[in-house]
Design a protein around this motif. Sequence first.
Motif, short mmCIF file in Angstrom:
data_model
loop_
_atom_site.label_atom_id
_atom_site.label_comp_id
_atom_site.label_asym_id
_atom_site.label_seq_id
_atom_site.Cartn_x
_atom_site.Cartn_y
_atom_site.Cartn_z
N MET A 31 0.83 -1.21 0.00
CA MET A 31 0.00 0.00 0.00
C MET A 31 0.87 1.27 0.00
O MET A 31 0.53 2.24 -0.67
CB MET A 31 -0.96 0.00 1.20
N VAL A 32 1.98 1.26 0.72
CA VAL A 32 2.90 2.40 0.70
C VAL A 32 3.48 2.57 -0.71
O VAL A 32 3.59 3.69 -1.22
CB VAL A 32 4.02 2.24 1.75
N ALA A 33 3.83 1.44 -1.34
CA ALA A 33 4.37 1.51 -2.70
C ALA A 33 3.35 2.09 -3.66
O ALA A 33 3.70 2.90 -4.53
CB ALA A 33 4.80 0.11 -3.15
N VAL A 34 2.09 1.71 -3.52
CA VAL A 34 1.04 2.27 -4.39
C VAL A 34 0.86 3.75 -4.11
O VAL A 34 0.70 4.56 -5.03
CB VAL A 34 -0.29 1.49 -4.20
N TYR A 35 0.93 4.14 -2.85
CA TYR A 35 0.75 5.55 -2.48
C TYR A 35 1.84 6.42 -3.11
O TYR A 35 1.56 7.51 -3.61
CB TYR A 35 0.76 5.69 -0.96
N TYR A 36 3.07 5.93 -3.09
CA TYR A 36 4.19 6.72 -3.63
C TYR A 36 4.44 6.47 -5.12
O TYR A 36 5.40 6.99 -5.68
CB TYR A 36 5.47 6.46 -2.84
N LEU A 37 3.59 5.72 -5.76
CA LEU A 37 3.73 5.46 -7.18
C LEU A 37 3.55 6.75 -7.96
O LEU A 37 2.59 7.49 -7.74
CB LEU A 37 2.66 4.44 -7.61
N PRO A 38 4.47 7.05 -8.88
CA PRO A 38 4.32 8.29 -9.65
C PRO A 38 3.28 8.12 -10.77
O PRO A 38 3.61 7.88 -11.94
CB PRO A 38 5.72 8.54 -10.22
N ALA A 39 2.01 8.20 -10.37
CA ALA A 39 0.92 8.01 -11.34
C ALA A 39 -0.28 8.83 -10.88
O ALA A 39 -0.31 9.36 -9.78
CB ALA A 39 0.56 6.53 -11.42
N ASP A 40 -1.26 8.91 -11.75
CA ASP A 40 -2.50 9.62 -11.43
C ASP A 40 -3.25 8.92 -10.30
O ASP A 40 -3.11 7.70 -10.11
CB ASP A 40 -3.40 9.68 -12.67
N PRO A 41 -4.05 9.68 -9.57
CA PRO A 41 -4.78 9.08 -8.45
C PRO A 41 -5.71 7.93 -8.85
O PRO A 41 -5.86 6.97 -8.11
CB PRO A 41 -5.60 10.25 -7.88
N TRP A 42 -6.32 8.00 -10.03
CA TRP A 42 -7.22 6.93 -10.43
C TRP A 42 -6.46 5.64 -10.69
O TRP A 42 -6.98 4.54 -10.46
CB TRP A 42 -8.08 7.34 -11.62
N ILE A 43 -5.22 5.74 -11.16
CA ILE A 43 -4.39 4.54 -11.36
C ILE A 43 -4.01 3.95 -10.00
O ILE A 43 -4.06 2.73 -9.80
CB ILE A 43 -3.14 4.88 -12.19
N LYS A 44 -3.66 4.81 -9.05
CA LYS A 44 -3.35 4.33 -7.70
C LYS A 44 -4.57 3.65 -7.07
O LYS A 44 -4.45 2.61 -6.42
CB LYS A 44 -2.90 5.50 -6.82
N ALA A 45 -5.73 4.26 -7.27
CA ALA A 45 -6.96 3.67 -6.73
C ALA A 45 -7.24 2.31 -7.35
O ALA A 45 -7.65 1.36 -6.67
CB ALA A 45 -8.14 4.61 -6.95
N PHE A 46 -6.99 2.19 -8.66
CA PHE A 46 -7.18 0.92 -9.34
C PHE A 46 -6.25 -0.14 -8.76
O PHE A 46 -6.67 -1.27 -8.49
CB PHE A 46 -6.94 1.08 -10.85
N PHE A 47 -4.98 0.19 -8.57
CA PHE A 47 -4.03 -0.75 -7.99
C PHE A 47 -4.43 -1.12 -6.55
O PHE A 47 -4.35 -2.30 -6.17
CB PHE A 47 -2.61 -0.19 -8.00
#
Length: 98
Positions: A31-47
């Motif tokens: 979850m920390v990795a997804v949070y700091y992922l350099p991507a749009d919020p909708w992509i983070k939410a999808f992951f």
Amino acid sequence: MPTSQISNPKNTGAFYMQAVVSFGLALFAVMVAVYYLPADPWIKAFFALSICYLVTSSFTLAKVIRDRQEDEAVVSRLDQARLEKAMATHDPYKNVAS
């Protein structure tokens, strides 16, 4: 093997705690990795949603496998008990004609 000799191994408290802590750390790290992922919020939410789905599916699969193994063990014990009863009551020297 008589049913009295069948062992039912149990997990220790330390093993249980290790599994819980390990699961928690792994989920937290992902979850920390997804949070700091350099991507749009909708992509983070999808992951994040995909990870949640994967976790719940894993729990369901583990439960189904465990339930199947327990069912097979019960059937095996019942079959063993029936066989032991049949062997105990069977008299090979009993005259069938009498």
